[in-house]
Structure formats: structure tokens, C-alpha cells
Write an enzyme that holds these catalytic residues in place. Structure first.
Site, mmCIF file in Angstrom:
data_model
loop_
_atom_site.group_PDB
_atom_site.id
_atom_site.type_symbol
_atom_site.label_atom_id
_atom_site.label_comp_id
_atom_site.label_asym_id
_atom_site.label_seq_id
_atom_site.Cartn_x
_atom_site.Cartn_y
_atom_site.Cartn_z
ATOM 1 N N SER A 367 0.865 -1.175 0.000
ATOM 2 C CA SER A 367 0.000 0.000 0.000
ATOM 3 C C SER A 367 0.902 1.225 0.000
ATOM 4 C CB SER A 367 -0.905 0.022 1.235
ATOM 5 O OG SER A 367 -1.566 1.268 1.334
ATOM 6 N N ARG A 368 0.760 2.069 -1.031
ATOM 7 C CA ARG A 368 1.644 3.227 -1.129
ATOM 8 C C ARG A 368 1.203 4.374 -0.223
ATOM 9 N NH1 ARG A 368 1.180 1.571 -6.716
ATOM 10 N NH2 ARG A 368 2.944 0.208 -7.165
ATOM 11 N N VAL A 369 0.086 4.186 0.477
ATOM 12 C CA VAL A 369 -0.334 5.171 1.477
ATOM 13 C C VAL A 369 0.205 4.769 2.845
ATOM 14 C CG1 VAL A 369 -2.329 6.202 2.634
ATOM 15 C CG2 VAL A 369 -2.371 5.838 0.169
#
Length: 516
Positions: A367-369
Site C-alpha cells: 500500500s503506497r499510502v
């Protein structure tokens, strides 16, 4: 008889005032050929790309201008094309394709152009929204930092999703992709989030099962289901995701609400778009897909956003699903969608068939968040979980060689096996975020190290019940603070130790009873 000048002038004036200056002029064309849901029309020289047209076939069949050529226009027929004949008249409507939106859509099952399929009568709503609309710009967005919990431990802990994020669910067929999406929808109950489930190219029986599951869990109270089944024409399969996005956008823009869109799945939408493009003789590119297939998906997924406070602060979270063949993540459509989204959850058949469900590959899933989409407590307890699980997988492969392991490595391996069991979860049973935090806290702090691997699921059920019924103060403290402060950690440790002693005592008593 003599006429008076003032009488004549008043009559002439009245006639001039009542004279109609507006003429009902519509541009028309003629059908040259029709077949496979595509009609080639001569005329319509001023037609716009995406403009709606109506066929004079006695059924008011509508179509959409898809390809503007030098001497003709290729039109997608929205519906049955068997009534359309060569030489028929086609009238341009001067409007783009719109779908009905609004509160009346919630709880309904509709097709790609908003017509009801559930037998509950017509949908009465004054609101309509264009199928295609521009994605919000950078200045109109705000960072993704509010969690959207799925209720699935492995995802909320290791690949968290935030409101306004686009998280791809990718894997081979029959690996549990739809289940993750449905669990996430079920987990939004009572959280003021409108969900839209878009089924593209799915079997009608499979969609009926999904709707039944949503109804049995009370999720249809806040869900819209858009269906373009495998038997529907390619244009409807292509339009369905855009229709779902438009229905969610009404709540995001007009009501400032949080929304969730599931596109199940975009690989079938891409195949439908390829079919339409080849029929109108657009030049094929890689794997015969048209050159703008990337744009087809990017303009859909970029509509997902967390809007700025000035625009109401609403959000649209997108969960696109893509099916791979033999785990080929580097294929054309998967790589396209991976590059558009903010992370992916990769499901592996080997883990799925080994009983590890959800079958998430922690090495590729990301997850790039990240921690921005987690509450403080979950961020703290799951900090190193993803790395630990990836290390465990490598260690497990090494241990299978039959090599003698030292004590520290063996204990790391044993804890890894228990954490794998702990992260398993039955379908359609999402877990409250604070229950997840407490369970993962216990697992990562070693309170499961003495529990038999086959008993982990039972241990988890009893532990959650124990925390809810007997350790109310500790759980309430965690809920209020939402962080692992020294006070919360002390309370959780005391509760875990208390339960561990009870578990050992009960387990010992059971063993003695069985032995006697």
C-alpha cells in the site's frame, strides 16, 4: 365594410408576437450497415464523440457515437440491435450519455445505463449525471489519511487502505478476489459510506450469490449494484464501471459523503473495449488491445479521490479487480492498472489451496499510502509484521531443505506459523479494528507461542470474547485513545497474561480429562 387601421395593426401585432421563431431542427443520418452491436451511419456530420443518438426503429433504441470517420459515424447500439435495419433514420440528440443518480439508487440492482434489474419497479430520481466526468485536479484533493477498514486482519495490518485511495486486488481466478471486496463492503455497515459494486462480465448466477450475501448481512441498505453480465453486449460491459463511478460521485460531490467503488473486474472491461474497437476497425496494439486502453482505465481510476474541505471533503475509494493468467503479473492489463493504482493486494493460488485465506502474498502486496491509512494503535502493533511475515516465508522455504536449525531460528519459525494461522479469516466475517489490534498485539508479543497451531483460531475467538465481556475497561481505554500509549500497553499486557493463564489451565484440564 370599412376596416379601421388600429384594429388591423393590433391583429398584426398579436400575430407577430405569437409567431414561432424556434424550429425543431435535428441532424439526421441513415444506417448503412449494422451488426455485432455496431451501426455505421452516413450523415451526422456535426456529431460529437460520445453524443447520444436515437434510431427510428419503433423501439426508440439509443446509441452512442464511438468512432467519427471521414464519411460515416460508427455508433454503439445500447441494447438490442435486431430491430435496426439498413436505411433507417438516426437522429442526433445533442447530449452525452447520462445515468440516474441519487438516494433512490441505493439498495437497487441496475444495468450499465441505470435501468432496474431487481423487479422492484422504476427508479424515481430527478438527478442525473454524465457517465464520463473529469477527475478532480491536484488542488481539489487532500492527502489520503483517513482509514477505510476492510475488517480483514491481513489487509488492515499490512496493506492498509485509506479513504480516497485506489488499491488493486489482483490474482488468478478463484483465489478470493471478490470475497475481499465483499468483506470490505460488509464492514462499512454503520460507517456512513455508500458502496457501489460493479459486476463486469460475471456470470449472472455469481452476481446473484453476491447480492444474496449483501442482503443477508444488511449491506444492501447502503449499496448500489451495477450489473453488466457475461451475456450482456460488450458496450454495456465497457460502460458499467463509468456508470458506477458516476453514481458514487453524486454522493461524493453533492453530499460530501465517503463512497467505495468495487470494479469486478477491469480485465473483462478491457476485453469488451477491445472487441468494440476491433469491430470499428481501430488499429490494434499489443495483445490486440487498442492504443488508448491505458487511458480507458486511468480516466476511470483517477476519479477516485479525497476531496478538499472546500469541495465538501467527500471521497471515493476504488477497489479495482484484475484477473491474471497463471500468476502473470507482468502482463499488459495488470501492469497498466498497477501503474495507475496506489498499491496492490496480490493473491496467490498456492496459499489459497493450502488453506491460507485470504491468500495474500506479503512480498508483492503493498500500500503506497501505508501507515497514513491506519489508526495509531494498528500502526504500532503491525509496524514490523509485514517484514516479519516476508522473512518467515523465506525461512520456511529454507527449513524445508531439512537443515538443522538453531533455537532462535526455530522459535522465529514457530511464531511465524502461529501468525499465519492468526491472520487467516473466514469469508464474510470482517473483524472490528480494535479486536484486530488486540489480537495482533497478543501474537506479536509472544502470547501465542505456547498455543498449539491447530488451536489458534479457537484461541482468537475466546480471547476476543474475553476482552469484550471481562476486560471491558482495557478495551474501552484502547477505543478512546486509539494509540498504544504506556497506559494502554500495560492494560493489554495484563489482560493477555490473565487470559494466557486461564487458557493454559483450561487446556491442561481438557488434556487430563481426555487422558483419564
Amino acid at each position: 365594410m370599412r376596416f379601421k387601421a388600429d384594429e388591423i395593426s393590433s391583429i398584426v401585432q398579436r400575430e407577430i408576437e405569437q409567431y414561432k421563431t424556434h424550429l425543431d431542427v435535428a441532424e439526421v443520418g441513415t444506417v448503412m450497415e449494422v451488426g455485432d452491436g455496431i451501426a455505421r451511419v452516413f450523415g451526422l456530420n456535426s456529431a460529437m464523440a460520445g453524443e447520444m443518438v436515437e434510431f427510428d426503429d419503433g423501439h426508440a433504441t439509443r446509441g452512442l457515437c464511438f468512432n467519427l470517420e471521414e464519411n460515416s459515424v460508427s455508433i454503439i447500439v445500447l441494447g438490442e440491435d435486431s430491430h435496426i435495419r439498413e436505411g433507417m433514420t438516426v437522429k442526433a440528440l445533442g447530449a452525452l450519455l447520462e445515468v440516474p443518480v441519487g438516494e433512490a439508487m441505493v439498495g437497487r440492482v441496475v444495468n450499465a445505463i441505470g435501468e432496474p434489474l431487481d423487479g422492484k419497479g422504476p427508479i424515481s430520481t430527478p438527478h442525473r449525471r454524465a457517465l464520463e466526468s473529469n477527475a478532480p485536479g491536484v488542488a481539489e484533493r487532500q492527502p489520503v489519511k483517513v482509514p477505510l477498514q476492510t475488517g480483514i486482519k491481513a489487509i488492515d495490518a499490512m496493506t492498509p487502505i485509506g479513504r480516497g485511495q485506489r488499491e488493486l486486488i489482483i490474482g488468478d481466478r478463484k483465489t478470493g478476489k471478490t470475497t475481499i471486496a465483499i468483506d470490505t463492503i460488509i464492514n462499512q455497515k454503520g460507517k456512513d459510506c455508500i458502496c457501489v459494486y460493479v459486476a463486469v462480465g460475471q456470470k449472472e448466477s455469481s452476481v446473484a450469490q453476491v447480492i444474496e450475501v449483501l442482503q443477508s448481512h444488511g449491506a444492501m441498505d447502503y449499496t448500489i449494484v451495477v450489473v453488466a453480465g457475461s451475456s450482456d453486449p460488450a458496450p454495456l460491459q465497457y460502460f458499467a464501471p463509468y456508470a458506477g463511478a458516476a453514481m458514487a460521485e453524486y454522493f461524493m460531490y453533492e453530499k460530501g459523503q465517503d463512497t467505495l467503488c468495487v470494479y469486478d473486474d477491469l480485465s473483462k472491461q478491457a476485453a469488451a473495449y477491445r472487441q468494440m474497437s476491433l469491430l470499428v476497425r481501430r488499429p490494434p496494439g499489443r495483445e490486440a488491445y487498442p492504443g488508448d486502453i491505458f487511458y480507458c482505465h486511468s480516466r476511470l481510476l483517477e476519479r477516485a479521490a479525497k476531496l478538499s474541505a472546500e469541495l465538501g471533503g467527500g471521497s471515493m475509494t476504488a477497489l479495482p479487480i484484475v484477473e491474471t493468467l497463471e500468476g502473470e503479473v507482468s502482463a499488459y492489463i495488470p501492469t497498466n492498472v498497477i501503474s495507475i493504482t496506489d498499491g496492490q493486494i496480490y493473491l496467490v493460488p498456492d496459499l489459497f489451496f493450502a488453506g491460507v485465506r485470504p491468500a495474500i502474498d506479503v512480498g508483492i502486496s503493498v500500500s503506497r499510502v501505508g501507515g497514513n491509512a491506519q489508526i495509531g494503535a494498528m500502526k504500532k502493533v503491525s509496524g514490523s509484521l509485514r517484514l516479519d511475515m516476508a522473512a518467515f516465508r523465506s525461512l520456511e522455504a529454507f527449513a524445508q531443505l531439512g537443515t538443522d536449525l538453531d533455537k532462535a531460528t526455530q522459535s522465529q519459525l514457530d511464531r511465524g506459523y502461529r501468525m499465519v494461522e492468526l491472520l487467516k479469516q473466514p469469508q464474510y466475517q470482517p473483524l472490528d479494528i480494535f479486536d484486530q489490534v488486540m489480537v495482533i498485539f497478543a501474537g506479536t508479543r509472544g502470547y501465542l507461542d505456547t498455543v498449539d497451531r491447530n488451536e489458534v483460531h479457537r484461541w482468537e475467538e475466546e480471547f476476543i470474547k474475553f476482552m469484550r465481556d471481562e476486560e471491558v475497561e482495557a478495551r474501552k481505554l484502547l477505543e478512546n485513545q486509539k494509540k498504544i500509549t504506556d497506559e494502554v500497553e500495560t492494560a493489554l499486557k495484563a489482560s493477555c497474561e490473565k487470559f494466557s493463564k486461564r487458557w493454559v489451565h483450561a487446556h491442561t484440564s481438557e488434556t487430563q480429562t481426555v487422558g483419564s
